[in-house]
Design a protein around this motif. Structure first.
Motif, PDB file in Angstrom:
ATOM      1  N   MET A   1       0.831  -1.209   0.000  1.00  0.00           N
ATOM      2  CA  MET A   1       0.000   0.000   0.000  1.00  0.00           C
ATOM      3  C   MET A   1       0.872   1.268   0.000  1.00  0.00           C
ATOM      4  SD  MET A   1      -2.781   1.078   2.840  1.00  0.00           S
ATOM      5  CE  MET A   1      -3.635  -0.477   2.730  1.00  0.00           C
ATOM      6  N   PHE A   2       1.812   1.362   0.965  1.00  0.00           N
ATOM      7  CA  PHE A   2       2.734   2.508   0.972  1.00  0.00           C
ATOM      8  C   PHE A   2       3.836   2.258  -0.060  1.00  0.00           C
ATOM      9  CE2 PHE A   2       2.004   3.479   5.786  1.00  0.00           C
ATOM     10  CZ  PHE A   2       0.735   3.951   5.496  1.00  0.00           C
ATOM     11  N   MET A   3       4.004   3.182  -1.010  1.00  0.00           N
ATOM     12  CA  MET A   3       5.010   2.991  -2.061  1.00  0.00           C
ATOM     13  C   MET A   3       6.368   3.572  -1.669  1.00  0.00           C
ATOM     14  SD  MET A   3       2.991   3.887  -5.569  1.00  0.00           S
ATOM     15  CE  MET A   3       2.897   5.632  -5.197  1.00  0.00           C
ATOM     16  N   ARG A   4       6.314   4.639  -0.870  1.00  0.00           N
ATOM     17  CA  ARG A   4       7.557   5.361  -0.589  1.00  0.00           C
ATOM     18  C   ARG A   4       7.241   6.415   0.462  1.00  0.00           C
ATOM     19  NH1 ARG A   4       6.641  10.190  -3.307  1.00  0.00           N
ATOM     20  NH2 ARG A   4       4.593   9.928  -4.232  1.00  0.00           N
ATOM     21  N   ILE A   5       8.266   7.031   1.035  1.00  0.00           N
ATOM     22  CA  ILE A   5       8.032   8.204   1.872  1.00  0.00           C
ATOM     23  C   ILE A   5       8.012   9.408   0.941  1.00  0.00           C
ATOM     24  CG2 ILE A   5       8.976   9.703   3.669  1.00  0.00           C
ATOM     25  CD1 ILE A   5       9.973   7.173   5.056  1.00  0.00           C
ATOM     26  N   ASP A   6       6.867  10.084   0.895  1.00  0.00           N
ATOM     27  CA  ASP A   6       6.733  11.259   0.033  1.00  0.00           C
ATOM     28  C   ASP A   6       7.421  12.461   0.670  1.00  0.00           C
ATOM     29  OD1 ASP A   6       4.820  12.445  -2.366  1.00  0.00           O
ATOM     30  OD2 ASP A   6       5.098  13.888  -0.731  1.00  0.00           O
ATOM     31  N   HIS A   7       7.075  12.734   1.926  1.00  0.00           N
ATOM     32  CA  HIS A   7       7.757  13.839   2.605  1.00  0.00           C
ATOM     33  C   HIS A   7       7.676  13.721   4.114  1.00  0.00           C
ATOM     34  CE1 HIS A   7       3.600  15.619   2.246  1.00  0.00           C
ATOM     35  NE2 HIS A   7       3.867  16.079   3.450  1.00  0.00           N
ATOM     36  N   VAL A   8       8.571  14.441   4.753  1.00  0.00           N
ATOM     37  CA  VAL A   8       8.522  14.623   6.206  1.00  0.00           C
ATOM     38  C   VAL A   8       8.188  16.091   6.424  1.00  0.00           C
ATOM     39  CG1 VAL A   8       9.867  14.583   8.334  1.00  0.00           C
ATOM     40  CG2 VAL A   8      10.184  12.781   6.618  1.00  0.00           C
TER      41      VAL A   8
ATOM     42  N   GLY B   1      -0.063  19.723  -6.171  1.00  0.00           N
ATOM     43  CA  GLY B   1      -1.206  19.166  -6.882  1.00  0.00           C
ATOM     44  C   GLY B   1      -1.643  17.785  -6.418  1.00  0.00           C
ATOM     45  N   SER B   2      -1.142  17.372  -5.252  1.00  0.00           N
ATOM     46  CA  SER B   2      -1.467  16.031  -4.766  1.00  0.00           C
ATOM     47  C   SER B   2      -2.855  15.985  -4.127  1.00  0.00           C
ATOM     48  CB  SER B   2      -0.415  15.592  -3.734  1.00  0.00           C
ATOM     49  OG  SER B   2      -0.421  16.473  -2.626  1.00  0.00           O
ATOM     50  N   SER B   3      -3.330  14.759  -3.890  1.00  0.00           N
ATOM     51  CA  SER B   3      -4.545  14.516  -3.105  1.00  0.00           C
ATOM     52  C   SER B   3      -4.108  13.861  -1.807  1.00  0.00           C
ATOM     53  CB  SER B   3      -5.492  13.584  -3.849  1.00  0.00           C
ATOM     54  OG  SER B   3      -5.958  14.188  -5.021  1.00  0.00           O
ATOM     55  N   ILE B   4      -4.618  14.381  -0.684  1.00  0.00           N
ATOM     56  CA  ILE B   4      -4.087  13.934   0.610  1.00  0.00           C
ATOM     57  C   ILE B   4      -5.205  13.585   1.596  1.00  0.00           C
ATOM     58  CG2 ILE B   4      -1.974  15.284   0.355  1.00  0.00           C
ATOM     59  CD1 ILE B   4      -3.180  17.316   2.375  1.00  0.00           C
TER      60      ILE B   4
ATOM     61  N   PRO C   1      -0.188  13.751  -8.378  1.00  0.00           N
ATOM     62  CA  PRO C   1      -1.200  14.112  -9.368  1.00  0.00           C
ATOM     63  C   PRO C   1      -1.177  13.257 -10.625  1.00  0.00           C
ATOM     64  CG  PRO C   1       0.502  15.797  -9.213  1.00  0.00           C
ATOM     65  CD  PRO C   1       0.730  14.840  -8.084  1.00  0.00           C
ATOM     66  N   ASP C   2      -0.032  12.704 -10.975  1.00  0.00           N
ATOM     67  CA  ASP C   2       0.032  11.932 -12.225  1.00  0.00           C
ATOM     68  C   ASP C   2      -0.365  10.475 -12.059  1.00  0.00           C
ATOM     69  OD1 ASP C   2       3.608  11.242 -12.351  1.00  0.00           O
ATOM     70  OD2 ASP C   2       2.183  11.323 -10.711  1.00  0.00           O
ATOM     71  N   THR C   3      -0.792  10.083 -10.842  1.00  0.00           N
ATOM     72  CA  THR C   3      -1.202   8.694 -10.646  1.00  0.00           C
ATOM     73  C   THR C   3      -2.721   8.553 -10.615  1.00  0.00           C
ATOM     74  OG1 THR C   3      -1.138   8.893  -8.245  1.00  0.00           O
ATOM     75  CG2 THR C   3       0.866   8.117  -9.331  1.00  0.00           C
ATOM     76  N   GLY C   4      -3.436   9.635 -10.925  1.00  0.00           N
ATOM     77  CA  GLY C   4      -4.888   9.567 -10.923  1.00  0.00           C
ATOM     78  C   GLY C   4      -5.459  10.961 -10.850  1.00  0.00           C
ATOM     79  N   ASP C   5      -6.734  11.064 -10.480  1.00  0.00           N
ATOM     80  CA  ASP C   5      -7.383  12.367 -10.394  1.00  0.00           C
ATOM     81  C   ASP C   5      -7.038  13.030  -9.078  1.00  0.00           C
ATOM     82  OD1 ASP C   5      -8.552  11.984 -12.816  1.00  0.00           O
ATOM     83  OD2 ASP C   5     -10.361  11.078 -11.981  1.00  0.00           O
ATOM     84  N   ALA C   6      -6.490  14.244  -9.132  1.00  0.00           N
ATOM     85  CA  ALA C   6      -6.198  14.989  -7.914  1.00  0.00           C
ATOM     86  C   ALA C   6      -7.470  15.657  -7.407  1.00  0.00           C
ATOM     87  CB  ALA C   6      -5.137  16.042  -8.181  1.00  0.00           C
ATOM     88  N   ALA C   7      -7.530  15.871  -6.081  1.00  0.00           N
ATOM     89  CA  ALA C   7      -8.652  16.614  -5.518  1.00  0.00           C
ATOM     90  C   ALA C   7      -8.573  18.063  -5.998  1.00  0.00           C
ATOM     91  CB  ALA C   7      -8.596  16.570  -3.996  1.00  0.00           C
ATOM     92  N   PRO C   8      -9.708  18.763  -6.137  1.00  0.00           N
ATOM     93  CA  PRO C   8      -9.666  20.144  -6.615  1.00  0.00           C
ATOM     94  C   PRO C   8      -9.022  21.075  -5.599  1.00  0.00           C
ATOM     95  CG  PRO C   8     -11.900  19.508  -5.965  1.00  0.00           C
ATOM     96  CD  PRO C   8     -11.064  18.287  -5.885  1.00  0.00           C
TER      97      PRO C   8
ATOM     98  N   VAL D   1       0.894   6.834  -1.871  1.00  0.00           N
ATOM     99  CA  VAL D   1       0.019   5.691  -2.161  1.00  0.00           C
ATOM    100  C   VAL D   1      -0.473   5.842  -3.604  1.00  0.00           C
ATOM    101  CG1 VAL D   1      -0.747   5.326   0.225  1.00  0.00           C
ATOM    102  CG2 VAL D   1      -2.023   6.890  -1.237  1.00  0.00           C
ATOM    103  N   PRO D   2      -0.796   4.717  -4.256  1.00  0.00           N
ATOM    104  CA  PRO D   2      -1.254   4.826  -5.645  1.00  0.00           C
ATOM    105  C   PRO D   2      -2.631   5.452  -5.774  1.00  0.00           C
ATOM    106  CG  PRO D   2      -1.109   2.503  -4.949  1.00  0.00           C
ATOM    107  CD  PRO D   2      -0.580   3.324  -3.827  1.00  0.00           C
ATOM    108  N   ASP D   3      -3.499   5.231  -4.764  1.00  0.00           N
ATOM    109  CA  ASP D   3      -4.881   5.713  -4.835  1.00  0.00           C
ATOM    110  C   ASP D   3      -5.304   6.094  -3.416  1.00  0.00           C
ATOM    111  OD1 ASP D   3      -7.696   5.876  -4.751  1.00  0.00           O
ATOM    112  OD2 ASP D   3      -7.911   4.477  -6.426  1.00  0.00           O
ATOM    113  N   VAL D   4      -5.389   7.406  -3.148  1.00  0.00           N
ATOM    114  CA  VAL D   4      -5.616   7.843  -1.763  1.00  0.00           C
ATOM    115  C   VAL D   4      -6.998   7.444  -1.261  1.00  0.00           C
ATOM    116  CG1 VAL D   4      -6.386  10.215  -2.298  1.00  0.00           C
ATOM    117  CG2 VAL D   4      -5.252   9.740  -0.132  1.00  0.00           C
TER     118      VAL D   4
END
Ligand code: MC0
Length: 145
Positions: free
Chosen positions: A1-8, A116-119, A138-145, A88-91
Motif C-alpha cells: 500500500m505505501f510505495m515510498r516516503i513522500d515527505h517529512v 497538486g497532490s490529493s491527501i 497528481p500523475d497517478t490519478g485524479d487529484a482533488a480540486p 500511495v497509488p490511490d488515496v
C-alpha cells in the motif's frame, strides 16, 4: 500500500529562516511554495530525490495562525517533525482500506495537498503518536480540486 516516503513535514515559526537553513546546510533546493488556507499553513517543498511513483521531499510548514493544526502543535510541542507522509497509488482506496482496519481517517474525502497532490490524514493516536499523511501524486490519478 505505501510505495515510498513522500515527505517529512517539519513545523517551524519562520518559514524563510528555516528554508535558508536547509539550503545552506544540506544543499537542498525549494521546488514549490504554497499557501494552503484550508490546512492553515504556508509551506515549502525541498527536493531530496526522485523515485518510483514520485519524489521525496522535506516539507517546511509555518502556521497561518495559532488556531490551526500547525499553530497548536508549535504552541504545545515547539518546532520539530509534525507528520510523515507516505505515497500511495490511490488515496481514496487507501483511506477505505486503512479506515476499515480501525485507524481513524481524519478526512471524509481526499483534500488538496502540495504539488497538486490529493491527501488525507490518519490520527496520530492510532499511529504510534505520529500524525500520518497519505499522498497521491497528481500523475497517478485524479487529484482533488
Ligand atoms: C496533535 N497531536 C499530535 C499532532 N498534532 N501528535 C503527533 N503529531 C502531531 N502533528 C496530539 C496532541 O499532542 C494531543 O495529544 C492530541 O493529538 C490532540 O491534539 P490537539 O492539539 O488537541 O488538537 P486536535 O485534536 O484539535 O487536532 C489534532 C489533529 C489535527 C491531529 C486531529 O491537527 C488534524 O486534523 N491534523 C491534520 C491536518 C493537518 O495537520 N494539517 C496541517 C498540515 P495529547 O496527548 O496532548 O492530548 S497540511 C499539509 O501538510 C499539506 C499542506 C500537505 O502536506 O500537502
Amino acid at each position: 500500500m505505501f510505495m515510498r516516503i513522500d515527505h517529512v513535514g517539519i513545523a517551524c515559526h519562520d518559514l524563510e529562516e528555516k528554508i535558508a537553513f536547509f539550503e545552506r546546510t544540506f544543499d537542498l533546493r525549494v521546488v514549490a511554495r504554497e499557501t494552503n488556507e484550508e490546512q492553515g499553513v504556508k509551506e515549502a517543498m525541498l527536493h531530496i530525490a526522485d523515485g518510483e511513483g514520485g519524489g521525496s521531499y522535506i516539507q517546511l510548514l509555518e502556521p497561518l495562525g495559532p488556531d490551526t493544526p500547525v499553530g497548536k502543535f508549535l504552541a504545545k510541542r515547539g518546532e520539530g517533525v509534525h507528520h510523515v507522509a507516505f505515497g500511495v497509488p490511490d488515496v481514496a482506496e487507501a483511506m477505505r482500506e486503512i479506515g476499515g482496519r480501525g485507524v481513524r481517517v481524519l478526512d471524509a474525502e481526499p483534500r488538496h495537498g502540495t504539488l497538486g497532490s490529493s491527501i488525507a490524514f490518519l490520527h496520530p493516536k492510532d499511529m504510534g503518536g505520529v500524525l500520518t499523511e497519505l499522498v497521491q501524486a497528481p500523475d497517478t490519478g485524479d487529484a482533488a480540486p
